[in-house]
Write an enzyme that holds these catalytic residues in place. Structure first.
Site, mmCIF file in Angstrom:
data_model
loop_
_atom_site.group_PDB
_atom_site.id
_atom_site.type_symbol
_atom_site.label_atom_id
_atom_site.label_comp_id
_atom_site.label_asym_id
_atom_site.label_seq_id
_atom_site.Cartn_x
_atom_site.Cartn_y
_atom_site.Cartn_z
ATOM 1 N N GLU A 70 0.857 -1.119 -0.005
ATOM 2 C CA GLU A 70 0.121 -0.133 0.083
ATOM 3 C C GLU A 70 0.865 1.231 -0.019
ATOM 4 O O GLU A 70 0.785 2.164 -0.855
ATOM 5 C CB GLU A 70 -0.842 0.077 1.121
ATOM 6 C CG GLU A 70 -1.778 1.251 1.290
ATOM 7 C CD GLU A 70 -2.489 1.516 2.640
ATOM 8 O OE1 GLU A 70 -3.438 1.934 2.622
ATOM 9 O OE2 GLU A 70 -1.823 1.238 3.597
ATOM 10 N N TRP A 92 -8.467 -1.070 0.179
ATOM 11 C CA TRP A 92 -9.238 0.003 -0.394
ATOM 12 C C TRP A 92 -10.347 -0.185 -0.977
ATOM 13 O O TRP A 92 -11.094 0.657 -1.726
ATOM 14 C CB TRP A 92 -8.077 0.888 -1.014
ATOM 15 C CG TRP A 92 -7.328 1.640 -0.380
ATOM 16 C CD1 TRP A 92 -6.234 1.529 0.035
ATOM 17 C CD2 TRP A 92 -7.768 2.990 0.179
ATOM 18 N NE1 TRP A 92 -5.501 2.711 0.673
ATOM 19 C CE2 TRP A 92 -6.568 3.547 1.165
ATOM 20 C CE3 TRP A 92 -8.794 3.983 0.316
ATOM 21 C CZ2 TRP A 92 -6.339 4.752 1.455
ATOM 22 C CZ3 TRP A 92 -8.850 5.269 0.898
ATOM 23 C CH2 TRP A 92 -7.896 5.646 1.697
ATOM 24 N N TYR A 134 -4.321 10.276 -0.722
ATOM 25 C CA TYR A 134 -2.850 10.278 -0.290
ATOM 26 C C TYR A 134 -2.037 10.463 -1.362
ATOM 27 O O TYR A 134 -1.357 11.425 -1.566
ATOM 28 C CB TYR A 134 -2.945 8.923 0.378
ATOM 29 C CG TYR A 134 -3.588 8.758 1.723
ATOM 30 C CD1 TYR A 134 -3.268 9.318 2.759
ATOM 31 C CD2 TYR A 134 -4.970 7.838 1.685
ATOM 32 C CE1 TYR A 134 -3.746 9.432 3.917
ATOM 33 C CE2 TYR A 134 -5.469 7.775 2.865
ATOM 34 C CZ TYR A 134 -4.961 8.368 3.992
ATOM 35 O OH TYR A 134 -5.676 8.385 5.011
ATOM 36 N N ARG A 176 12.959 23.261 8.930
ATOM 37 C CA ARG A 176 11.904 22.931 9.733
ATOM 38 C C ARG A 176 10.687 22.884 8.729
ATOM 39 O O ARG A 176 9.364 22.760 9.342
ATOM 40 C CB ARG A 176 11.417 23.962 10.871
ATOM 41 C CG ARG A 176 12.633 24.005 12.022
ATOM 42 C CD ARG A 176 12.228 25.034 13.134
ATOM 43 N NE ARG A 176 12.223 26.496 12.526
ATOM 44 C CZ ARG A 176 13.264 27.351 12.750
ATOM 45 N NH1 ARG A 176 14.331 26.956 13.048
ATOM 46 N NH2 ARG A 176 13.118 28.663 12.237
ATOM 47 N N CYS A 196 -6.608 10.136 6.770
ATOM 48 C CA CYS A 196 -6.677 10.114 8.096
ATOM 49 C C CYS A 196 -5.147 10.447 8.874
ATOM 50 O O CYS A 196 -4.980 11.267 9.493
ATOM 51 C CB CYS A 196 -7.046 8.701 8.590
ATOM 52 S SG CYS A 196 -8.761 8.405 8.373
ATOM 53 N N ARG A 216 -5.535 12.715 11.896
ATOM 54 C CA ARG A 216 -6.524 13.494 12.545
ATOM 55 C C ARG A 216 -7.403 12.560 13.309
ATOM 56 O O ARG A 216 -8.578 12.729 14.000
ATOM 57 C CB ARG A 216 -7.473 14.183 11.470
ATOM 58 C CG ARG A 216 -7.878 13.268 10.230
ATOM 59 C CD ARG A 216 -8.721 14.062 9.599
ATOM 60 N NE ARG A 216 -9.196 13.113 8.384
ATOM 61 C CZ ARG A 216 -10.392 12.413 8.518
ATOM 62 N NH1 ARG A 216 -11.103 12.504 9.501
ATOM 63 N NH2 ARG A 216 -10.750 11.525 7.511
ATOM 64 N N CYS A 218 -8.094 7.992 13.987
ATOM 65 C CA CYS A 218 -7.340 6.800 13.798
ATOM 66 C C CYS A 218 -8.362 5.609 14.590
ATOM 67 O O CYS A 218 -8.666 5.841 15.589
ATOM 68 C CB CYS A 218 -6.231 6.938 14.879
ATOM 69 S SG CYS A 218 -5.260 5.364 15.145
ATOM 70 N N ASP A 219 -8.411 4.812 13.778
ATOM 71 C CA ASP A 219 -9.165 3.461 14.122
ATOM 72 C C ASP A 219 -7.905 2.485 14.733
ATOM 73 O O ASP A 219 -7.213 1.923 14.027
ATOM 74 C CB ASP A 219 -9.647 2.831 12.963
ATOM 75 C CG ASP A 219 -10.051 1.321 13.064
ATOM 76 O OD1 ASP A 219 -10.139 0.913 14.281
ATOM 77 O OD2 ASP A 219 -10.786 0.680 12.222
ATOM 78 N N LEU A 258 -11.828 3.549 19.194
ATOM 79 C CA LEU A 258 -12.150 2.129 19.011
ATOM 80 C C LEU A 258 -13.657 1.870 18.475
ATOM 81 O O LEU A 258 -14.474 2.704 19.232
ATOM 82 C CB LEU A 258 -11.810 1.247 20.148
ATOM 83 C CG LEU A 258 -10.207 1.073 20.629
ATOM 84 C CD1 LEU A 258 -10.104 0.422 21.946
ATOM 85 C CD2 LEU A 258 -9.776 -0.010 19.559
#
Length: 314
Positions: A70, A92, A134, A176, A196, A216, A218-219, A258
């Site tokens: 992926e 996906w 992405y 930076r 995500c 931002r 998250c599973d 979760l």
């Protein structure tokens, strides 16, 4: 906790501690999918990547080759699932499958849908595209230039953020601004799923390359094991390409959750104890970060406990 006790603590324990905190004390919320979650806001995990170490979970099997395929697909900038499906990667597939089922009324199985995407190029063009997700933002962020009469024309090539970071790490390591960003506000509505794992930042300390991922959403049960691997792999590839040593991965989560229908997975995993010390070797250094192949990666010392299956909420 003493320094000695902390050094003896398995790297995966912090992941399990986060899982337990969410499950036992998280805020129960209604979410986009309708499944419902328990959630905390603002979590952090840190992993040492020196000497080939990777944050590969041992309390359940994580398919690191799937996660690697992926990530390499992201680096191509492709947004169609066809090449993923051809490699047997279906992480996906649920989003275009859901769209196709709703539009056509055809209750096709995921396996049959993926097979058709691979076999039928026209079908893949119509139903397999995810929008500018992405990789498209990573390597081809769109740029618009004045075309006269207050009109703008999209430039033929966009910004390749990954190539720019490789260049900046080599030429200006103290910057930076070593950042790869996926959150293109103007194109969010065109994406099957807004990013995500949205922001990556890199930091050079001596000859060590550290990386930070801000996520931002998250599973933790299904997504985070892949996200940790992908972020650590990103650091490893950049380090090799820029003649640096891998340093530390810092992971930060916004809405860290979760799903309520993952109770069996959570309770099974929390009852297990992490063990082992898997390492990743990169067997070849290609000329470009965009030229790695799955055969270039070898994991040793990985003896995970059994697979724990659960449904993805879409």
């Amino acid at each position: 906790m003493s320094e000695r006790a902390d050094s003896a603590r398995h790297y995966e324990q912090q992941y399990l501690d986060l899982m337990r905190e969410i499950w036992e004390r998280g805020d129960e919320r209604v979410d986009r999918t309708g499944v419902g979650t328990r959630s905390v806001f603002g979590a952090q995990l840190r992993f040492d990547l020196s000497d080939g170490r990777m944050p590969l979970l041992t309390t359940k099997r994580v398919y690191w080759k799937t996660a690697t395929r992926e990530f390499l697909w992201f680096l191509t900038g492709d947004t169609n699932i066809r090449k993923l499906c051809a490699q047997g990667v279906e992480i996906w597939t649920d989003w275009p499958l859901d769209k196709y089922r709703k539009a056509s009324g055809d209750d096709i199985s995921r396996a049959d849908f993926s097979a058709r995407v691979v076999e039928d190029e026209a079908f893949a063009r119509e139903w397999g595209d995810l929008g500018p997700v992405y990789g498209k933002q990573w390597v081809d962020w769109p740029v618009y230039e004045p075309a006269g009469d207050d009109l703008f024309r999209r430039r033929e090539y966009g910004v390749n953020q990954v190539a720019d970071v490789v260049r900046s790490l080599r030429t200006n390591p103290g910057s930076r601004r070593h950042i790869v960003e996926g959150w293109n506000v103007a194109e969010l509505d065109a994406m099957a799923l807004p990013p995500c794992h949205k922001t990556y930042q890199f930091h050079v300390s001596g000859n060590r390359l550290n990386g930070l991922l801000y996520q931002r959403s998250c599973d933790v049960a299904l997504g985070l094991p892949f996200n940790l691997w992908g972020a650590a792999l990103f650091i490893r590839l950049l380090a090799q390409q820029c003649d640096l040593e891998p340093g530390e991965l810092v992971w930060m989560g916004g809405d860290t959750h979760l799903y309520l229908n993952h109770a069996e997975l959570v309770e099974t995993q929390l009852a297990r104890k992490p063990s082992g010390d898997p390492r990743l070797a990169i067997l070849r250094r290609p000329d470009s970060i965009f030229d790695y192949r799955i055969e270039d990666f070898e994991v040793t010392g990985y003896a995970p406990q059994g697979v724990i299956k659960a449904d993805v909420a879409i």
